[in-house]
Design a protein around this motif. Sequence first.
Motif, short mmCIF file in Angstrom:
data_model
loop_
_atom_site.label_atom_id
_atom_site.label_comp_id
_atom_site.label_asym_id
_atom_site.label_seq_id
_atom_site.Cartn_x
_atom_site.Cartn_y
_atom_site.Cartn_z
N GLY B 103 9.59 -5.30 5.10
CA GLY B 103 8.39 -6.34 4.98
C GLY B 103 7.51 -6.56 3.15
N ALA B 104 8.20 -6.10 2.63
CA ALA B 104 7.32 -5.95 1.53
C ALA B 104 8.10 -6.89 0.35
CB ALA B 104 6.97 -5.07 0.90
N TYR B 105 9.32 -7.32 1.05
CA TYR B 105 10.41 -8.33 0.41
C TYR B 105 9.53 -9.45 -1.03
CZ TYR B 105 14.17 -10.82 -1.67
OH TYR B 105 15.58 -10.68 -2.96
N MET B 106 8.27 -10.45 -0.59
CA MET B 106 7.64 -10.61 -1.66
C MET B 106 7.31 -10.78 -2.24
SD MET B 106 9.25 -13.10 -0.36
CE MET B 106 8.57 -14.83 -1.22
N ARG B 107 7.03 -9.23 -2.22
CA ARG B 107 5.50 -8.90 -2.90
C ARG B 107 6.11 -7.93 -4.45
NH1 ARG B 107 1.75 -4.17 0.02
NH2 ARG B 107 1.53 -3.98 -1.46
N LYS B 108 5.64 -7.83 -4.81
CA LYS B 108 6.60 -7.43 -6.79
C LYS B 108 5.37 -6.08 -7.54
CE LYS B 108 9.42 -10.21 -6.99
NZ LYS B 108 10.21 -10.61 -5.38
N ASP B 109 4.35 -5.75 -6.27
CA ASP B 109 3.89 -5.35 -6.79
C ASP B 109 3.86 -3.46 -6.74
OD1 ASP B 109 2.82 -6.00 -4.92
OD2 ASP B 109 0.40 -5.49 -5.10
N ASN B 110 3.16 -2.15 -7.17
CA ASN B 110 3.57 -0.91 -6.61
C ASN B 110 3.03 -1.24 -4.82
OD1 ASN B 110 3.81 1.20 -6.27
ND2 ASN B 110 3.21 2.22 -7.95
N LEU B 111 3.93 -0.37 -4.07
CA LEU B 111 4.23 -0.35 -3.38
C LEU B 111 3.21 1.16 -2.16
CD1 LEU B 111 7.22 -1.87 -2.02
CD2 LEU B 111 5.08 -3.19 -2.05
N ASP B 112 3.37 2.21 -3.50
CA ASP B 112 2.45 3.16 -2.97
C ASP B 112 1.69 3.56 -1.83
OD1 ASP B 112 5.65 4.06 -3.93
OD2 ASP B 112 3.79 4.80 -5.81
N ALA B 113 0.82 2.68 -1.98
CA ALA B 113 -0.81 3.25 -1.56
C ALA B 113 -0.34 2.32 -0.05
CB ALA B 113 -1.83 1.78 -2.13
N ASP B 114 0.03 0.94 0.31
CA ASP B 114 0.71 0.59 1.34
C ASP B 114 1.26 1.58 2.09
OD1 ASP B 114 -0.88 -1.91 1.22
OD2 ASP B 114 -0.02 -1.61 -0.28
N LEU B 115 2.30 1.88 1.84
CA LEU B 115 3.51 3.05 2.20
C LEU B 115 2.34 3.68 2.76
CD1 LEU B 115 6.34 3.06 0.15
CD2 LEU B 115 6.55 2.41 2.15
N ASP B 116 1.90 4.42 2.49
CA ASP B 116 0.83 5.68 2.54
C ASP B 116 0.17 4.98 3.72
OD1 ASP B 116 2.04 7.58 0.70
OD2 ASP B 116 0.08 7.09 -0.85
N TRP B 117 -0.98 4.23 3.50
CA TRP B 117 -1.43 4.06 4.11
C TRP B 117 -0.41 3.45 5.48
CZ3 TRP B 117 -1.93 -2.32 6.33
CH2 TRP B 117 -2.91 -2.38 6.65
N VAL B 118 0.91 2.91 6.05
CA VAL B 118 1.07 2.45 7.14
C VAL B 118 2.20 3.79 7.65
CG1 VAL B 118 3.23 1.70 7.76
CG2 VAL B 118 1.91 0.27 6.77
N TYR B 119 2.17 4.87 7.03
CA TYR B 119 2.59 5.70 7.18
C TYR B 119 1.67 6.76 8.44
CZ TYR B 119 7.21 5.97 5.56
OH TYR B 119 8.64 5.49 4.88
N SER B 120 0.17 6.52 7.60
CA SER B 120 -0.91 6.83 8.35
C SER B 120 -1.53 6.43 9.56
CB SER B 120 -2.06 7.13 7.67
OG SER B 120 -3.02 5.81 7.31
N LEU B 121 -1.10 5.10 9.71
CA LEU B 121 -1.26 4.61 11.02
C LEU B 121 0.15 5.08 12.26
CD1 LEU B 121 -2.22 0.41 9.84
CD2 LEU B 121 -3.03 2.18 11.07
N PHE B 122 0.69 4.89 11.29
CA PHE B 122 2.54 5.11 12.27
C PHE B 122 2.95 7.07 11.28
CE2 PHE B 122 1.82 0.57 11.85
CZ PHE B 122 1.81 0.26 13.58
N PRO B 123 1.83 7.67 12.21
CA PRO B 123 3.11 9.23 11.35
C PRO B 123 4.43 9.43 11.76
CG PRO B 123 1.12 9.56 12.81
CD PRO B 123 0.98 8.16 13.54
N ARG B 124 4.67 8.80 13.45
CA ARG B 124 6.12 8.82 13.05
C ARG B 124 7.07 7.96 12.76
NH1 ARG B 124 8.25 9.37 18.92
NH2 ARG B 124 6.23 10.10 19.84
N LEU B 125 6.61 6.86 11.95
CA LEU B 125 7.79 6.84 11.20
C LEU B 125 7.45 7.40 9.89
CD1 LEU B 125 6.77 2.58 11.52
CD2 LEU B 125 8.33 3.80 13.02
N LYS B 126 7.02 7.99 9.21
CA LYS B 126 7.14 9.05 8.34
C LYS B 126 8.02 10.05 8.37
CE LYS B 126 4.78 11.24 4.89
NZ LYS B 126 3.46 11.37 3.97
N GLU B 127 7.85 10.84 9.97
CA GLU B 127 9.02 11.93 10.34
C GLU B 127 10.20 11.12 9.99
OE1 GLU B 127 7.31 12.83 14.24
OE2 GLU B 127 5.87 12.95 13.61
N ARG B 128 10.42 9.61 10.37
CA ARG B 128 11.79 9.41 10.31
C ARG B 128 12.43 8.50 9.52
NH1 ARG B 128 12.48 9.23 16.90
NH2 ARG B 128 11.53 11.51 16.24
#
Lengths: 359, 238
Positions: B103-128
């Motif tokens: 999903g972040a294919y077009m981005r070249k910057d650091n993804l960590d913050a957004d991964l945390d954000w997305v995982y906080s929205l969808f905790p189930r995805l973090k488990e999986r």
Amino acid sequence: MSKKKEIIINVALIGGLLLILFILERFLPATSMLFTVLKKGAIYALVAVSMNLLNGFTGLFSLGQAGFMLVGAYTYGVLTIPVAERANVYMYFDGGLIQFALHPIIAIILAGALAGVFAYLIGLPVLRLKSDYLAIATLGFAEIIRAIFQWDKLGPITNGSNLLRSYPSYKSVLFYFVASGICIALIVMMINSTYGRAFKAIRDDEVAAEAMGINLAHHKRIAFVVSSFFAGVSGALLAMYQTSVQAAMFKSAMTYEILLIVVIGGIGSITGSCISAFLFIILSEWLLRFLDTDTYIGSFHVPLLRSGFRKVVFAVIIMIIVLFFRQGIMGTKEFSISGIYHKITGKKKKEVKGGGADE
Amino acid sequence: MSKILEIKDLSVAYGGIQAVRGISFEVNEGEIVTLIGANGAGKSSTLRSIVGLVKPAGGSVLFQGKELRGLATENIVKNGITLVPEGRRVFVNLTVFENLRMGAYMRKDNLDADLDWVYSLFPRLKERSWQSAGTLSGGEQQMLAIARALMSKPKLIMMDEPSLGLAPLVVQGVFDIISEINRQGVTILLVEQNANMALKAADRGYVMETGRITMTGTGKELSENEEIRAAYLGKSKK
């Protein structure tokens, strides 16, 4: 198991393998069937992996592999025949047009590059096609390339339908392993890069991949050109291994052999392709040879065994695999030391747990 | 409120068939806007033409005042629009984590913050996270499709039928997430068959019929409109 430890073990294993080959070469005669099989196996492993990059990882069903191998093999042969030998080889074409010879390594790289150029040009029209249509088009192009290389108007370069021979070749099995190993390592690096992930995304769902901003045409072209580059390199290695080369041998049957290797190994598994390449070559060139020869036990003529029966057996094997083992040897998994380690240790843990429950 | 997306006279044709016949609408920053309509009304074609998956036959697509029509999809995504395609379309053989990275294919910057954000929205995805996406349930795949789209850090996220083929309870979950994402500052353009849910969640809505916009209003207005109730909400006229 830490990553560092794994790398050390892998390097040690590869080193050990090369050492064993080195020692074997000292003690076994150079004509030993083992070396023949290992060399051809290494070459087929490379071309199978290159086909897997396209068919397994990018989802482009292409059947042009033999054509690109032919381009590679001819490039290598044409560019490396020593000048002194040219009059002899190109006897029907006044010694041919090219009057220089390159170093084999440079010629191998050029062989890949030229195959890549061909792939780029062919890719412009055919990569717009999907699935079966792409397969048909690439198969057609491979056949056209073969016909063109045999065309006697091109004789001063390709020697027409005559053999190319007398070019230099490395005899040591180590060379084939190292060359093919380096190429496969490069392909693995590509598959693990962001490009590789984009390839897999395209394979899984083109529309979604495009919606993510992946340029489909660009990525497909890269996969096609890279795959063909390595097919070209493997063609050069094959030319070297055979010491003579002729366009007539790069028939579509060759592509099917490679496809068979990829399917047996598991579409989408690099290690699967390598394992099955060696397995296939060892079986077809060595262990199953007896199927093709008339055999007598005492005065009893063993039925069925005659020239061509090997192909029948292979056809049956293909059917069995397609019907019952669609995943091939490895499926989409990769063979790795840490995988085995985890399996062993994981099992041990389970056993301990099981024992606890019994008490 | 400033317009983030402005569609003017957009038309889309497949061969001789006109799927979208010159529609105009706009989406303001921070809104949830929904396009509702029956099958074949041209809703999906509209979304697909905005991101360049289908080339529009005419009209213009202005995103923050910039013309997008004619740009390649990759450049449109770079501008900050992303599409959650119809039918989820996750990459089934990639892991959940790899899907998010795609999903972040077009981005070249650091993804960590957004991964945390997305995982906080969808905790189930973090488990999986390390499971392949094909092993997820339909609802989880829809969540993943939305999460994947969010990874491109879009200003505008367009969703094509996010409730398609999901159980009612899961649909509710999807709409809760849509509202939550919107609250966190992402503008949403939503295409739905489930007009009832869509109009409840949306600030404004447009009704499409056979390639044209026939009605517009706030979500509340539309859901109380008699004709719409009859046509899309399955409630008979009193």
